[in-house]
Design an enzyme around this catalytic site. Structure first.
Site, PDB file in Angstrom:
ATOM      1  N   PHE A 122       4.993  -7.610  -8.809  1.00  0.00           N
ATOM      2  CA  PHE A 122       3.601  -7.877  -8.458  1.00  0.00           C
ATOM      3  C   PHE A 122       3.084  -8.878  -9.496  1.00  0.00           C
ATOM      4  O   PHE A 122       3.250  -8.672 -10.706  1.00  0.00           O
ATOM      5  CB  PHE A 122       2.779  -6.574  -8.496  1.00  0.00           C
ATOM      6  CG  PHE A 122       1.416  -6.744  -7.929  1.00  0.00           C
ATOM      7  CD1 PHE A 122       1.211  -6.693  -6.557  1.00  0.00           C
ATOM      8  CD2 PHE A 122       0.330  -6.981  -8.755  1.00  0.00           C
ATOM      9  CE1 PHE A 122      -0.057  -6.874  -6.022  1.00  0.00           C
ATOM     10  CE2 PHE A 122      -0.938  -7.165  -8.221  1.00  0.00           C
ATOM     11  CZ  PHE A 122      -1.136  -7.105  -6.852  1.00  0.00           C
ATOM     12  N   ASP A 152       7.041   0.049 -14.069  1.00  0.00           N
ATOM     13  CA  ASP A 152       5.784   0.041 -13.313  1.00  0.00           C
ATOM     14  C   ASP A 152       5.992   0.970 -12.119  1.00  0.00           C
ATOM     15  O   ASP A 152       6.854   0.708 -11.261  1.00  0.00           O
ATOM     16  CB  ASP A 152       5.476  -1.404 -12.866  1.00  0.00           C
ATOM     17  CG  ASP A 152       4.192  -1.519 -12.036  1.00  0.00           C
ATOM     18  OD1 ASP A 152       3.792  -0.513 -11.405  1.00  0.00           O
ATOM     19  OD2 ASP A 152       3.617  -2.618 -11.985  1.00  0.00           O
ATOM     20  N   TYR A 203      -4.683   4.876  -7.419  1.00  0.00           N
ATOM     21  CA  TYR A 203      -5.486   4.676  -6.196  1.00  0.00           C
ATOM     22  C   TYR A 203      -4.635   4.498  -4.941  1.00  0.00           C
ATOM     23  O   TYR A 203      -5.174   4.359  -3.853  1.00  0.00           O
ATOM     24  CB  TYR A 203      -6.450   3.481  -6.350  1.00  0.00           C
ATOM     25  CG  TYR A 203      -5.828   2.217  -6.907  1.00  0.00           C
ATOM     26  CD1 TYR A 203      -5.014   1.405  -6.130  1.00  0.00           C
ATOM     27  CD2 TYR A 203      -6.060   1.836  -8.229  1.00  0.00           C
ATOM     28  CE1 TYR A 203      -4.453   0.254  -6.641  1.00  0.00           C
ATOM     29  CE2 TYR A 203      -5.496   0.688  -8.759  1.00  0.00           C
ATOM     30  CZ  TYR A 203      -4.691  -0.101  -7.956  1.00  0.00           C
ATOM     31  OH  TYR A 203      -4.124  -1.235  -8.478  1.00  0.00           O
ATOM     32  N   LYS A 204      -3.301   4.495  -5.103  1.00  0.00           N
ATOM     33  CA  LYS A 204      -2.447   4.345  -3.922  1.00  0.00           C
ATOM     34  C   LYS A 204      -2.083   5.737  -3.409  1.00  0.00           C
ATOM     35  O   LYS A 204      -2.911   6.419  -2.815  1.00  0.00           O
ATOM     36  CB  LYS A 204      -1.208   3.519  -4.267  1.00  0.00           C
ATOM     37  CG  LYS A 204      -1.520   2.098  -4.735  1.00  0.00           C
ATOM     38  CD  LYS A 204      -0.239   1.343  -5.044  1.00  0.00           C
ATOM     39  CE  LYS A 204      -0.481   0.023  -5.740  1.00  0.00           C
ATOM     40  NZ  LYS A 204      -1.146  -0.980  -4.913  1.00  0.00           N
ATOM     41  N   ARG A 255       3.400  -5.183   6.052  1.00  0.00           N
ATOM     42  CA  ARG A 255       3.763  -4.050   5.205  1.00  0.00           C
ATOM     43  C   ARG A 255       3.157  -2.776   5.785  1.00  0.00           C
ATOM     44  O   ARG A 255       1.975  -2.733   6.128  1.00  0.00           O
ATOM     45  CB  ARG A 255       3.170  -4.328   3.826  1.00  0.00           C
ATOM     46  CG  ARG A 255       3.922  -3.775   2.676  1.00  0.00           C
ATOM     47  CD  ARG A 255       3.365  -4.321   1.381  1.00  0.00           C
ATOM     48  NE  ARG A 255       1.944  -4.048   1.197  1.00  0.00           N
ATOM     49  CZ  ARG A 255       1.392  -3.768   0.020  1.00  0.00           C
ATOM     50  NH1 ARG A 255       2.124  -3.717  -1.067  1.00  0.00           N
ATOM     51  NH2 ARG A 255       0.099  -3.554  -0.094  1.00  0.00           N
TER      52      ARG A 255
HETATM   53  C1  LIG Z   1       3.384  -2.960  -8.635  1.00  0.00           C
HETATM   54  C2  LIG Z   1       1.955  -3.231  -9.015  1.00  0.00           C
HETATM   55  N1  LIG Z   1       1.636  -3.413 -10.307  1.00  0.00           N
HETATM   56  C3  LIG Z   1       0.372  -3.660 -10.678  1.00  0.00           C
HETATM   57  C4  LIG Z   1      -0.650  -3.757  -9.758  1.00  0.00           C
HETATM   58  C5  LIG Z   1      -2.041  -4.148 -10.201  1.00  0.00           C
HETATM   59  O1  LIG Z   1      -2.825  -3.092 -10.509  1.00  0.00           O
HETATM   60  P1  LIG Z   1      -4.308  -3.213 -11.077  1.00  0.00           P
HETATM   61  O2  LIG Z   1      -5.115  -3.941 -10.074  1.00  0.00           O
HETATM   62  O3  LIG Z   1      -4.691  -1.761 -11.198  1.00  0.00           O
HETATM   63  O4  LIG Z   1      -4.292  -3.896 -12.387  1.00  0.00           O
HETATM   64  C6  LIG Z   1      -0.367  -3.548  -8.407  1.00  0.00           C
HETATM   65  C7  LIG Z   1      -1.445  -3.587  -7.397  1.00  0.00           C
HETATM   66  O5  LIG Z   1      -1.291  -3.345  -6.234  1.00  0.00           O
HETATM   67  C8  LIG Z   1       0.968  -3.282  -8.027  1.00  0.00           C
HETATM   68  O6  LIG Z   1       1.300  -3.129  -6.738  1.00  0.00           O
END
Ligand SMILES: Cc1ncc(COP(=O)(O)O)c(C=O)c1O
Length: 423
Positions: A133, A208, A233-234, A382
């Site tokens: 990400f 992560d 939040y997911k 997705r």
């Molecule tokens: C794998 C991954 N890492 C990090 C994040 C970013 O998270 P945040 O917006 O809480 O910083 C996301 C957001 O969807 C994600 O899917």
């Protein structure tokens, strides 16, 4: 399931029968889901638990309204990032006192990765993955600049098509940061094996877990990992903007020096000393005043999670994704719909990505029909299968809607082409 029907015999009634026999199905009633909606985006924003509004209201009225400043002590506000962390711990194979809630995942990743790199002074390489990400890669750029002396630390990126982790590991690598379940394709790394290789090269492994926690079994201590971050939040259904978490193995606490040294991470914050001294344990990863109202929403959801059997959850998740993939294969091959997600269950999280011509517009047409997934650039639709509230009938209905949209070509309508700010 041993009684799983073959694809030739499966129909909507069979899916209803699978739901009736599903031990996880009763959790669906614990969530507010709008009538007529098939929600397949819990991998982006989880659904609202029915108990959350009343709990948040109670925290606001009783703890904030009536308790006022006294609630920092009386309602346990100050300790909340750690007490709630302890409730996330069993979901990721962590011990009590190893998890703390923080800011956004991006901020927590910065906090954790700087600490990780400082555990390996003198090494000048950070490894990550091209398909991460993007925020992870952006954050790592800052870590590289901050910690590089003279020049930024070097970045090496692995990729499914190579280079592999073995290609990039050597005695210059300080930290490896990987996302356990890929946000686009749902491909899952072998956490135990990758951690072993990284540590054999003398580097620190940071995972992560955004698309893992609440979706697949995770055993951080079981695999001997070093640090991890994840969002709530997911799949954990903490609500939009609910805080992320940091996990650090207990053996690293004393030597960890995170990036941001705020007063909530101080050993004695209410001494108001002018010099920083880190708290013992995971508390040193804290920064400033926690987002208590967001934490209240998360707290209500974690009540549900304290009851969930994670092995049953994984079994259901695999049943749903297998069913979806099988139905796509059987009913959508005429339109060259490609399943991008690994078909081997051990390599799959709880989501499935499809590639099809006009994917963005097709997804918009689906959403108009009440089947909510999302689109990830450049070309992936997705679908997330949050096992607590997605049913087998939902999967059937989603594929039926997709088939109809492709069959009629309605997705070609101009109204499905315009892109919102958030896809
Ligand atoms: C794998 C991954 N890492 C990090 C994040 C970013 O998270 P945040 O917006 O809480 O910083 C996301 C957001 O969807 C994600 O899917």
């Amino acid at each position: 399931m041993s009684t799983a029907p073959t694809l030739h015999t499966i129909d909507r009634e069979t899916c209803a029968a699978l739901d009736a026999a599903d031990p996880v199905a009763p959790y669906r009633d614990r969530f507010f889901l709008p009538e007529g909606v098939v929600y397949l985006d819990g991998n982006s924003l989880g659904a609202l638990p029915r108990a959350t509004p009343a709990h948040v209201q109670r925290v606001m009225v009783d703890e904030w309204g009536t308790g006022l400043i006294r609630s920092w002590n009386d309602a346990g506000w100050f300790a909340k990032p750690v007490t709630l962390g302890d409730r996330i711990a069993p979901l990721i194979g962590a011990a009590p006192g190893e998890v703390v809630l923080g800011d956004s995942t991006s901020a927590s990743l910065f906090q954790a990765t700087v600490a990780a790199a400082r555990l390996r002074p003198g090494r000048r390489v950070i490894v990550s993955e091209r398909s991460s990400f993007p925020t992870d890669l952006y954050v790592l750029e800052s870590v590289q600049t901050l910690l590089g002396t003279g020049a930024p630390l070097e970045r090496r990126l692995i990729h499914d098509d190579g280079p592999t982790i073995d290609d990039v590991l050597d005695d210059e690598v300080a930290v490896v940061v990987l996302t356990h379940v890929d946000y686009r394709t749902g491909r899952m790394h072998d956490m135990a094996e990758v951690t072993r290789r990284v540590q054999a090269a003398g580097a620190i492994m940071v995972w992560d877990l955004c698309h893992s926690v609440g979706a697949v079994p995770v055993d951080l201590n079981g695999v001997g990992a070093d640090l991890a971050v994840g969002c709530t939040y997911k799949y954990l259904n903490g609500g939009p903007g609910s805080p992320s978490f940091i996990w650090a193995a207990e053996r690293h606490h004393a030597a960890s020096r995170p990036a941001l040294t705020g007063w909530h991470g101080h050993a004695k914050p209410f001494d108001f000393d002018i010099d920083y001294a880190p708290a013992d344990g995971i508390g040193r990863f804290r920064v400033g005043t926690p987002q208590l109202l967001s934490m209240a929403a998360l707290e209500a959801s974690l009540e549900i999670w304290s009851e969930v059997d994670l092995a049953e959850l994984r079994e259901k998740s695999l049943r749903l994704t297998e069913l979806f993939i099988s139905l796509v294969d059987a009913r959508l091959s005429r339109w060259n719909v490609e399943v991008v997600t690994p078909r081997q269950s051990a390599q799959r999280g709880s989501q499935v990505a499809l590639r099809v011509e006009g994917g963005y517009a097709v997804m918009q047409a689906l959403i108009e029909r009440g089947v909510i997934g999302d689109f990830r650039s450049p070309d992936l639709m997705r679908f997330g299968f949050a096992p607590l509230y997605v049913s087998h009938v939902d999967v059937w209905d989603a594929v039926a809607a997709l088939e109809d949209i492709l069959e009629t070509g309605v997705w070609r309508d101009a109204r499905f082409a315009s892109r919102g700010a958030v896809t």
